[in-house]
Design an enzyme around this catalytic site. Sequence first.
Site, PDB file in Angstrom:
ATOM      1  N   SER B 157       0.284  -1.349  -0.237  1.00 44.23           N
ATOM      2  CA  SER B 157      -0.016   0.375   0.046  1.00 44.23           C
ATOM      3  C   SER B 157       0.834   1.303  -0.635  1.00 44.23           C
ATOM      4  O   SER B 157       1.591   1.411  -0.849  1.00 44.23           O
ATOM      5  CB  SER B 157      -0.840  -0.270   1.018  1.00 44.23           C
ATOM      6  OG  SER B 157      -1.549   0.661   1.804  1.00 44.23           O
ATOM      7  N   ASP B 322      -8.832  -6.421  -4.949  1.00 46.43           N
ATOM      8  CA  ASP B 322      -8.717  -5.311  -3.817  1.00 46.43           C
ATOM      9  C   ASP B 322      -9.297  -3.518  -5.645  1.00 46.43           C
ATOM     10  O   ASP B 322      -8.850  -3.683  -6.615  1.00 46.43           O
ATOM     11  CB  ASP B 322      -7.434  -5.195  -4.056  1.00 46.43           C
ATOM     12  CG  ASP B 322      -6.516  -3.841  -3.724  1.00 46.43           C
ATOM     13  OD1 ASP B 322      -6.897  -2.044  -3.391  1.00 46.43           O
ATOM     14  OD2 ASP B 322      -5.405  -3.868  -3.685  1.00 46.43           O
ATOM     15  N   HIS B 355      -7.825  -5.436  -0.345  1.00 49.39           N
ATOM     16  CA  HIS B 355      -7.340  -4.336  -0.168  1.00 49.39           C
ATOM     17  C   HIS B 355      -6.022  -5.032   0.937  1.00 49.39           C
ATOM     18  O   HIS B 355      -5.030  -5.278   1.380  1.00 49.39           O
ATOM     19  CB  HIS B 355      -7.068  -2.817  -0.268  1.00 49.39           C
ATOM     20  CG  HIS B 355      -5.659  -2.077  -0.309  1.00 49.39           C
ATOM     21  ND1 HIS B 355      -4.919  -2.167  -0.623  1.00 49.39           N
ATOM     22  CD2 HIS B 355      -5.492  -1.237   0.638  1.00 49.39           C
ATOM     23  CE1 HIS B 355      -3.629  -1.367  -0.588  1.00 49.39           C
ATOM     24  NE2 HIS B 355      -3.790  -1.010   0.699  1.00 49.39           N
TER      25      HIS B 355
END
Lengths: 198, 385
Positions: B157, B322, B355
């Site tokens: 991320s 995601d 995610h």
Amino acid sequence: MRADLELIYDWIPNDARILDLGCGDGTLLAALARHKNVTGYGLEIDADGIAACLGKGVNVLEQNLDDGLGNFVDDACDLVIMTQALQVLRRPDTMLDQMLRVAPECIIAFPNFAYWKHRLHLAFRGRMPVSRSLPHAWYDTPNIHLSTFQDFASLCRDKGITIVDEAVGSADHEGHWTSRLWPNLFGETAIFRVRRGR
Amino acid sequence: MSASFPSDSVGLVTPQIATFETPLALACGKTLERFELVYETYGTLNAERSNAVLICHALSGHHHAAGYHSVDERKPGWWDAYIGPGKVIDTDRFFVVSLNNLGGCHGSTGPCSINPLTGHQWGPTFPVMTVADWVHSQARLADKLGIERFAAVVGGSLGGMQAMQWTIAYPERVANVAVIAATPRLSAQNIAFNEVARQAIRSDPDFHDGWYADHEAIPKLGLKLARMIGHITYLSEHSMGSRFGRDLRSDQLNFGYDVEFQVESYLRHQGDTFSTRFDANTYLLMTKALDYFDPAGQHDGDLSAALAPAACPFLVVSFTTDWRFAPARSRELVSALLRAGKAVSYINVDSPHGHDAFLLPNDQYEAVFGSYMRRIHADITGEAA
């Protein structure tokens, strides 16, 4: 290494930048990198194959060949290789165009449907051939575009693609690749080396 | 004591603090005269100092990536599933460095620290940080630890953005990079979610323009809402559905606005927990760092040009469900790297967890990532992987 890969290995010059479509576990790319200073990428959709490539230090991209090669620019590399994948593609003809956009030269290996054993199978049993090189039943086979040695040569002629070299072999990897008398009849695997334009 | 930890855990870890007296010039034009970074290390640095792996954390992450701070700690570090003896980032092989970024609220210099010029908390006056600033500060930490070059810089991320930035800012100091569940820039939708989170915090009456500490207040409500909206983007529709469905807490509808559905209860709980353990100014700052990250921006939008300095092989990983940083964002990065002629590998891991998948156990992810890390170690030792 598989017999068809060994022949392809010999055909690839030192320092070439290549793209291997359906690279499997990366055996060919790893050998080429080690002994011929070849660089490049493999494309693969099988996660085990991808993990094996990474273990060998081979650059590998998860990419479905039916989605095309749009992420590669024109002349991105010197040579594109595709073994045992032509017959599973939705449009083998447009893939050939894309391969020759990305590189001036390609090497393609695929099962030759005109192999004499396949002919006998169809002629005498009246059933779709099932063999070492074509192990699937007609209803669950991934091979949706089977073709013959001569079919491919004819496609190249129609498209104005030059055949630089051609060879055939048997799937048990013991056959000699020099037999050129009746390749369409005696070749179990067809291998073509083609170049953009005439 | 160590017997109480799992055998594949790094066990008890103690955070350390590094102090830097040389001023750090920031992208915003301000300078931090001195700063501290809190960090943890796992494993042993080899004699050649060639086996160090840097872990970059995400939005609400920190230095505590693996192991336990005490025998009483209920949960291990945030990436314990992937860092430890015999794990993907194998602490028997690698020396792992994990820090809390500047502007954080877990011990590194940030809004809760004292501004030496005023003798008062920085609060909302703490400079807005960028990913590039963080990477420069991380390089200082590497200097201090005697690490000339990392065997790998790894991040998920927002951490993946830092990993990417390392290859641009310090290409000679990165041997390999893994960019996981990241994006080369935020989309308008991503920024929109961040803005809603920021507005939730800033409109809380307890926020006091960021000077809540002076009022002995905490903008809990705002932080809670920010976390709730963030959390929705971390999960997939499928994972929420399979976990909560339309399940009710009681067996009937109440025709009111108290918690009725399990998913409401879950989100409120996540928000409540977060609101007492995370600093509001830090949250604002971290979301800004996300919004600002855009290496292509300085190159007329040409990401390939931005990545031109990069000199190491990339591993790019995305996850099928995601939607915060969708697989297409990772493919943009891969395409740019291909255009730039860089060595890159990419896999889109099959996961239902959205995610958050980058933090969770997953056989396919572990096989691929593990294979990559073992090859890195083999390169260091000169053995076959």
